[in-house]
Design a protein around this motif. Structure first.
Motif, PDB file in Angstrom:
ATOM      1  N   UNK A 145       3.714  -0.500  -4.994  1.00 12.21           N
ATOM      2  CA  UNK A 145       2.271  -0.791  -4.673  1.00 12.21           C
ATOM      3  C   UNK A 145       1.380  -1.436  -5.480  1.00 12.21           C
ATOM      4  N   UNK A 146       0.426  -2.035  -4.814  1.00 11.71           N
ATOM      5  CA  UNK A 146      -0.928  -2.719  -5.105  1.00 11.71           C
ATOM      6  C   UNK A 146      -2.174  -1.866  -4.663  1.00 11.71           C
ATOM      7  N   UNK A 147      -2.220  -0.395  -4.697  1.00 14.11           N
ATOM      8  CA  UNK A 147      -3.003  -0.142  -3.611  1.00 14.11           C
ATOM      9  C   UNK A 147      -1.990   1.262  -3.268  1.00 14.11           C
ATOM     10  N   UNK A 148      -3.328   2.150  -3.376  1.00 15.82           N
ATOM     11  CA  UNK A 148      -3.448   4.051  -3.081  1.00 15.82           C
ATOM     12  C   UNK A 148      -4.094   4.482  -1.604  1.00 15.82           C
ATOM     13  N   UNK A 149      -3.417   5.010  -0.678  1.00 16.65           N
ATOM     14  CA  UNK A 149      -4.655   5.524   0.052  1.00 16.65           C
ATOM     15  C   UNK A 149      -3.612   7.065  -0.025  1.00 16.65           C
ATOM     16  N   UNK A 208      -8.419  -3.927   2.833  1.00 18.41           N
ATOM     17  CA  UNK A 208      -7.584  -5.404   3.037  1.00 18.41           C
ATOM     18  C   UNK A 208      -8.357  -6.243   4.075  1.00 18.41           C
ATOM     19  N   UNK A 209      -9.766  -6.290   4.158  1.00 17.15           N
ATOM     20  CA  UNK A 209     -10.607  -7.518   2.950  1.00 17.15           C
ATOM     21  C   UNK A 209     -10.158  -7.771   2.031  1.00 17.15           C
ATOM     22  N   UNK A 210     -10.620  -6.239   0.959  1.00 20.53           N
ATOM     23  CA  UNK A 210     -10.533  -6.064  -1.004  1.00 20.53           C
ATOM     24  C   UNK A 210      -9.232  -7.295  -1.082  1.00 20.53           C
ATOM     25  N   UNK A 211      -8.070  -7.209  -0.087  1.00 16.19           N
ATOM     26  CA  UNK A 211      -6.541  -7.693   0.098  1.00 16.19           C
ATOM     27  C   UNK A 211      -7.673  -9.147  -0.250  1.00 16.19           C
ATOM     28  N   UNK A 212      -7.701  -9.726   0.678  1.00 12.58           N
ATOM     29  CA  UNK A 212      -7.680 -10.934   1.372  1.00 12.58           C
ATOM     30  C   UNK A 212      -8.501 -11.468   0.018  1.00 12.58           C
ATOM     31  N   UNK A 213      -9.989 -11.674  -0.316  1.00  8.94           N
ATOM     32  CA  UNK A 213     -10.709 -11.640  -1.162  1.00  8.94           C
ATOM     33  C   UNK A 213      -9.944 -11.501  -2.200  1.00  8.94           C
ATOM     34  N   UNK A 214      -9.433 -10.825  -3.018  1.00  7.01           N
ATOM     35  CA  UNK A 214      -8.388 -10.756  -4.113  1.00  7.01           C
ATOM     36  C   UNK A 214      -7.820 -11.740  -3.527  1.00  7.01           C
ATOM     37  N   UNK A 215      -6.786 -12.657  -3.330  1.00  9.39           N
ATOM     38  CA  UNK A 215      -6.415 -13.688  -2.531  1.00  9.39           C
ATOM     39  C   UNK A 215      -7.270 -14.803  -2.967  1.00  9.39           C
ATOM     40  N   UNK A 216      -8.450 -14.808  -2.164  1.00  5.61           N
ATOM     41  CA  UNK A 216      -9.321 -15.155  -2.322  1.00  5.61           C
ATOM     42  C   UNK A 216      -9.940 -16.314  -3.811  1.00  5.61           C
ATOM     43  N   UNK A 237      -0.631  -1.815   9.218  1.00  7.37           N
ATOM     44  CA  UNK A 237       0.427  -2.969   9.477  1.00  7.37           C
ATOM     45  C   UNK A 237      -0.582  -4.090  10.494  1.00  7.37           C
ATOM     46  N   UNK A 238      -1.740  -2.907  11.155  1.00  4.30           N
ATOM     47  CA  UNK A 238      -2.674  -3.745  11.997  1.00  4.30           C
ATOM     48  C   UNK A 238      -3.275  -4.543  11.451  1.00  4.30           C
ATOM     49  N   UNK A 239      -4.120  -4.282  10.186  1.00  2.00           N
ATOM     50  CA  UNK A 239      -4.810  -5.472   9.400  1.00  2.00           C
ATOM     51  C   UNK A 239      -3.753  -6.268   8.413  1.00  2.00           C
ATOM     52  N   UNK A 240      -2.624  -6.357   8.651  1.00  2.00           N
ATOM     53  CA  UNK A 240      -1.712  -7.384   8.074  1.00  2.00           C
ATOM     54  C   UNK A 240      -1.287  -6.654   6.794  1.00  2.00           C
ATOM     55  N   UNK A 241      -1.243  -5.668   5.971  1.00  2.00           N
ATOM     56  CA  UNK A 241      -1.263  -5.500   5.050  1.00  2.00           C
ATOM     57  C   UNK A 241       0.378  -4.589   5.155  1.00  2.00           C
ATOM     58  N   UNK A 242       1.321  -4.378   3.998  1.00  2.00           N
ATOM     59  CA  UNK A 242       2.575  -4.261   4.083  1.00  2.00           C
ATOM     60  C   UNK A 242       2.333  -2.739   3.290  1.00  2.00           C
ATOM     61  N   UNK A 243       2.204  -1.660   4.294  1.00  2.00           N
ATOM     62  CA  UNK A 243       2.470  -0.155   3.228  1.00  2.00           C
ATOM     63  C   UNK A 243       4.015   0.454   3.249  1.00  2.00           C
ATOM     64  N   UNK A 244       4.103   0.976   2.325  1.00  2.00           N
ATOM     65  CA  UNK A 244       5.349   1.318   2.607  1.00  2.00           C
ATOM     66  C   UNK A 244       5.467   2.983   3.356  1.00  2.00           C
ATOM     67  N   UNK A 245       6.864   3.664   3.186  1.00  2.00           N
ATOM     68  CA  UNK A 245       6.433   4.534   4.335  1.00  2.00           C
ATOM     69  C   UNK A 245       5.344   5.984   3.689  1.00  2.00           C
ATOM     70  N   UNK A 270       0.967  -2.014  -0.089  1.00  2.00           N
ATOM     71  CA  UNK A 270      -0.151   0.336   0.010  1.00  2.00           C
ATOM     72  C   UNK A 270       1.316   1.594   0.514  1.00  2.00           C
ATOM     73  N   UNK A 271       0.876   2.133  -1.065  1.00  2.00           N
ATOM     74  CA  UNK A 271       1.012   3.785  -1.400  1.00  2.00           C
ATOM     75  C   UNK A 271       0.154   4.340   0.106  1.00  2.00           C
ATOM     76  N   UNK A 272       1.255   5.274   0.433  1.00  2.00           N
ATOM     77  CA  UNK A 272       0.554   6.321   1.738  1.00  2.00           C
ATOM     78  C   UNK A 272       0.720   7.699   0.848  1.00  2.00           C
ATOM     79  N   UNK A 273       0.047   8.649   0.875  1.00  2.00           N
ATOM     80  CA  UNK A 273       0.154   9.901   0.455  1.00  2.00           C
ATOM     81  C   UNK A 273      -0.951  10.907   0.744  1.00  2.00           C
ATOM     82  N   UNK A 274      -0.585  12.665   0.977  1.00  2.00           N
ATOM     83  CA  UNK A 274      -1.646  13.242   1.745  1.00  2.00           C
ATOM     84  C   UNK A 274      -0.779  14.563   2.041  1.00  2.00           C
ATOM     85  N   UNK A 275      -1.487  15.410   2.922  1.00  2.00           N
ATOM     86  CA  UNK A 275      -0.924  16.589   2.972  1.00  2.00           C
ATOM     87  C   UNK A 275      -0.989  16.665   4.583  1.00  2.00           C
ATOM     88  N   UNK A 276      -0.832  15.800   5.576  1.00  2.00           N
ATOM     89  CA  UNK A 276      -0.780  15.683   7.037  1.00  2.00           C
ATOM     90  C   UNK A 276      -0.016  14.666   7.778  1.00  2.00           C
TER      91      UNK A 276
END
Length: 1011
Positions: A563-567, A737-745, A529-537, A511-517
């Motif tokens: 990265x596979x998703x962006x927040x 995270x639910x979408x990631x697990x579903x995609x893997x399934x 991290x708590x949901x088992x994803x692998x976030x980039x800094x 997961x890529x994370x970007x923003x103004x805060x």
């Protein structure tokens, strides 16, 4: 229906053969045995059959039945001679009969195992699947009575009947003799016959829901004469939504001179309406509902929405009223939503149906919603509307006495307008069927479920269905196995639904994370991290970032292959005067939308804090709610309205032979794009490239229920979808995270697991069956019995499961003799129920090296815990060191056979760290089972320990799965402990219980449940 004295006294009327079935066009009918009371019905039925059909049945002109014929066709012994009839409204529409014959074709009794079979269906009902349903049921009856083959003589010109036999899926032989086709069918079910049966069930049940959601005309029964009230509210909502069909107001209390109400025709009964009404919404007191249902049935209404309360939610008396309501409606061929329902909605532009109490119809979208609670339905409709999401369909089923979540899954699988199915369920009437349907649907589109009443152990008031005793954690694991996205709250369901309906599935957890805060970015990072994803800094664009900066950063992240998703995280801009500028949501939404407009296979979600208008602007810019044209003025029904009725039929529907509408096959886009199978995602409300707007598949598009994702061009990039916005980082990350697990399934389900062939060479199924039969035959309790240790070892040995022997040690001398026989070192342990598997209480002594140590251990054990007669000590040879695990299998009457695994002791017993899978388990299920517990690292070399032989453990799971699947009489097995060493494993203890198998609701001929 009871037997008469003329019937054979030792063969009582088999009422368990009675069944309600859904026919090909979505209507219902009842199948039951024919009795001597049916003589007049049989004669009336035969008079309505054409001369051609009579000729095909009797191979000669046969204008009428003689008294002898009527007697023969209505007198059966229910063993060697059986007749079944299909009835609607109490009248026959089809019959089937078998007569047991010997090798020469003459009448016979058991042990002859062949029967001659013949069908007759009224011409008006041919093409509705009546004969196919009869074949399923008469075949099941024949197998129950020891008949293994059907023989049939069919004229070559009778193509319809030949097709019924050919398409049944049974093994058959065909020959041409004496001017007729001779067919022989082996009645043992095959994979093909089961697939045919389930395929017919799926299409029929989907069409039954489609008839309810896309009627050509609606009558509201119980419409009040003055504003207000349930009936008048539904009528107002129908008109306000712009329903495209014809609408009628019905109330027996209307004045005779009243012609219209709210601009639609007003009638005192359905009999006054000069056309057939497709759907009736019943809003009258419960005591008047039977009268309304009878009026509907007698005038050809196809389905009912019963809003009336006062049924099973009121207790035992109401539950019986509810059962009678279902029986009455089905006897006329109608299905019911309700009672105590909130209503139904279909936003398709060709229908625009709001037959509910919701004052405003939701926008058109790609989400289908089913709920068993009116209150939850209101909350979900409100939440989706507030988030800018649209719906394709909505069903609030109330007491779900008939149409259930299973029916909704059948419909959603085929509905081309639904990409995501959301279900709020409080009970599961048929969990086995639910998991089967959910697995098939989830393979092409996401299924998101919230389960209420999780911990009560009982069903909510009004839900008269069997109660499953399996823990909620087990239910959740089985749903996950079927690909269902199980969430805990309706808020989480909306969050997940918005992401899945508007965004492609992620290819992985990066997961890529970007923003103004920076702070909001760190919160998002921690949530990932708590949901088992692998976030980039997180990428901090600083508080001075402009919308263009957001656009550039998002475009760069989407193009980044790491990265596979962006927040995207955003906080309000702060102006020069120090005040937050919250009105720039529209500008930011446009920038983000343009960044994804170039096409990306990565999902994007936005986390925002108090940015006014951002969520609304994102919803408007790229929404699951399709742009909706201005609503046309409601059309009042009139005698002339029938001329344009065809124009109001959903264009994706087709007419079957009975003249009713049937749903089209799944459209080209049946859910979010799976990774690696990207499909074009056009702006909602417009057809995909090359696909007609009517929903009819274009040339080359699958047209038989095959998911188009499987055939889509993987090089075609998806277009922009709705970017979901969330007010908290945790909610966005959880949905992702639910979408990631579903995609893997989805990726794993594309290549299904298998059962290794090597198991067949080491399994003695016949030997195990003989042992089970012998043990049950001697069981004093008809409910079954537990096996002794030796009996359990013997049974498990037939399936290649070796249980280390134990020898009783009632005294020290016996213990010494046992150790000498087994060889040192040994273990000395108690087997008393209160001490079993309780090493912490001192009931086990390990690594006893010699006789002296054994005698000393025996004395310590008895001094500490009690007399040998109370402890029941045994001696067992030591096993190689390893990890102690526990493997179990059990039968739940509702859910079926369940395979469970965990680490022995505190992890499974105290912490509940146990994994579950449905039986039969595949090699993939077994591998996932041992890896899905939280303590799984212990098996794979945690903290420098030696990894254990997980391959041997997987094989053990597969062998136990085969045992309980092959022999449903094995209702419980516990292998504990199973010590898994670096090489091999040892089963140290086993307990097995045998009992007559519980009845299964997912096998046999298709039938509707009766609760």
């Amino acid at each position: 229906m009871e037997p008469t004295p003329e019937q054979s006294p030792h063969h009582a009327y088999p009422d368990h053969w009675e069944a309600d079935v859904v026919l090909r066009d979505g209507g219902t009918a009842r199948i039951r045995p024919i009795t001597t009371d049916d003589a007049e019905r049989l004669v009336s039925f035969y008079e309505q059959v054409s001369d051609e059909s009579k000729y095909y049945r009797f191979f000669a002109p046969y204008p009428r039945l003689s008294d002898r014929d009527v007697h023969r066709f209505t007198h059966h012994d229910y063993v060697d001679r059986v007749g079944l009839a299909v009835t609607i409204g109490g009248e026959f529409i089809g019959t089937v009969r078998y007569d047991r014959i010997d090798g020469t074709g003459r009448p016979a009794s058991a042990p002859a195992d062949e029967a001659e079979v013949a069908f007759l269906v009224q011409d008006a009902h041919q093409g509705r699947g009546v004969a196919s349903a009869l074949l399923e049921h008469i075949a099941a009856v024949a197998r129950e009575r020891g008949i293994r083959r059907f023989a049939a003589e069919v004229l070559p010109a009778n193509n319809k009947m030949i097709k019924v036999f050919r398409d049944g899926g049974y093994t058959q032989r065909r020959s041409f003799e004496d001017g007729s086709v001779h067919l022989t069918l082996d009645l043992e079910p095959t994979e093909k016959s089961l697939a045919v049966q389930r395929g017919r069930e799926q299409r029929a049940e989907a069409r039954s829901v489609q008839r309810l959601l896309a009627p050509g005309s609606v009558a509201v029964i119980g419409t009040g004469r003055t504003p207000g009230g349930v009936g008048r509210t539904v009528l107002r909502n129908l008109l306000a939504a712009g329903y495209t069909g014809r609408t009628y107001a019905v109330n027996r209390a209307f004045d005779e001179g009243l012609a219209t109400l709210d601009g639609v025709p007003a009638h005192r009964s359905l009999g006054e309406i000069d056309e057939q009404v497709d759907l009736a919404v019943i809003a009258v007191p419960a005591h008047r509902v039977p009268e309304a249902v009878a009026d509907c049935g007698e005038h050809g209404v196809q389905g009912l929405v019963v809003l009336s309360a006062g049924y099973a939610e009121r207790g035992a008396e109401g539950r019986e009223l509810q059962r009678e309501l279902v029986r009455q409606a089905r006897s006329y061929g109608m299905r019911i939503i309700g009672p105590n329902a909130f209503g139904i909605i279909n936003t398709a532009e060709t229908v625009r149906l709001n037959a509910s109490l919701a004052p405003e119809s939701p926008a058109r979208g790609r989400i289908g919603l089913f709920t068993q609670s009116g209150a939850i339905g209101i909350a979900l409709l409100s939440g989706l509307h507030r988030r800018g999401a649209g719906l394709s369909s909505f069903i609030s089923a109330g007491n779900r006495a008939d149409v259930s979540g299973n029916d909704f899954l059948q419909y959603s699988f085929e509905d081309p307008d639904t990409d995501v199915a959301l279900l709020y369920l409080e009970s599961l009437g048929n969990p086995r069927k639910f998991t089967r349907l959910a697995r098939r649907t989830a393979a092409v589109k996401p299924v998101v479920v919230v389960k209420g009443a999780r911990h009560s152990g009982t069903n909510p008031p009004g839900h008269a269905v069997p109660v499953s005793r399996i823990p909620d954690t087990t239910v959740s694991a089985l749903m996950r196995q079927a690909g269902v996205i199980r969430v805990d709250t309706v808020t989480e369901m909306v969050d997940a639904g918005l992401l899945l309906a508007g965004q492609p599935l992620p290819a992985g957890p990066r997961v890529a994370i970007l923003g103004n805060s920076e702070s909001l970015g760190l919160l998002t990072y921690d949530a990932c991290l708590a949901e088992g994803l692998r976030p980039r800094p997180p990428i901090d664009l600083t508080t001075g970032a402009s919308p263009q900066d957001f656009r550039d950063a998002l475009a760069e992240a989407l193009a980044d292959g790491t990265c596979d998703a962006v927040i995207v995280t955003a906080i309000p801009w702060v102006g020069e005067n120090g005040e937050a500028e919250t009105g720039d949501g529209q500008v930011l939404a446009e920038a983000l939308t343009k960044a994804v407009a170039g096409g990306s296979a990565k999902p994007v979600a936005v986390v925002h804090v108090e940015i006014g208008g951002l969520a609304e602007a994102l919803a408007a810019a790229s929404s699951t709610a399709a742009p909706r044209p201005r609503t046309a003025a409601p059309r009042a029904a009139s005698p002339e309205a029938g001329a344009d009725r065809a124009a109001t039929t959903a264009p994706e529907a087709t007419k079957d032979r009975a003249g009713t509408t049937a749903p089209a096959t799944p459209a080209a886009r049946t859910g979010p794009t799976a990774p690696g199978t990207a499909t074009a995602t056009p702006a909602l409300g417009t057809p995909a490239s090359g696909t007609p707007a009517s929903g009819t598949p274009a040339s080359g598009t699958p047209a038989s229920g095959t998911p188009a994702d499987a055939t889509a061009d993987p090089e075609t990039p998806p277009g922009p979808g709705r970017i979901p916005a969330y007010p908290a980082a945790e909610r966005a990350v959880r949905a992702l995270a639910e979408a990631v697990k579903y995609a893997q399934w989805r990726r794993q389900a594309a290549v299904p697991g298998k059962i290794p062939e090597f198991l067949d060479d080491t399994i003695d199924e016949a030997g195990a069956a003989a042992l089970i039969e012998a043990q049950l035959a001697t069981a004093p309790d008809p409910r079954g019995r537990p096996l002794t240790h030796d009996e359990a070892r013997d049974l498990l040995g037939h399936y290649g499961i070796d249980v280390r022997p134990t020898l009783p040690a009632p005294d020290p001398e016996a213990a010494v003799a046992a150790a000498a026989r087994l060889g040192y070192p040994v273990a000395l342990k108690t087997t008393a129920p209160h001490l079993r598997h309780r090493a912490d209480l001192g009931g086990v002594r390990l690594d006893v090296a010699d006789e002296e140590a054994l005698r000393r251990a025996y004395g310590e054990l008895t001094d500490l815990l009690g007399k040998p007669a109370e402890l029941l000590p045994v001696v067992q040879a030591m096993a190689p060191r390893g990890v102690d695990t526990v493997v179990r299998a059990s039968i739940d009457a509702a859910a079926g056979a369940i395979l469970s695994f965990g680490l022995a002791g505190a992890p499974s017993e105290l912490l509940g760290d146990t994994a579950h899978r449905l039986v039969p388990a595949t090699d993939r299920d077994a591998a996932e089972l041992i890896r899905s517990i939280r303590a799984a690292p212990v098996l794979f070399g945690w903290r420098g320990s030696a990894p254990v032989d997980t391959g041997a453990l997987e094989e053990l799971l597969l062998r136990l799965s085969r045992l309980v699947d092959d022999h449903p009489e094995v209702v419980s097995v516990a292998l504990e402990p199973v010590v898994v060493a670096p090489q091999g494993l040892t089963v140290l203890g086993a307990s097995v219980r045998l009992a007559p198998p519980p009845a299964r609701s997912d096998v046999g001929p298709r039938r509707l449940p009766n609760y």
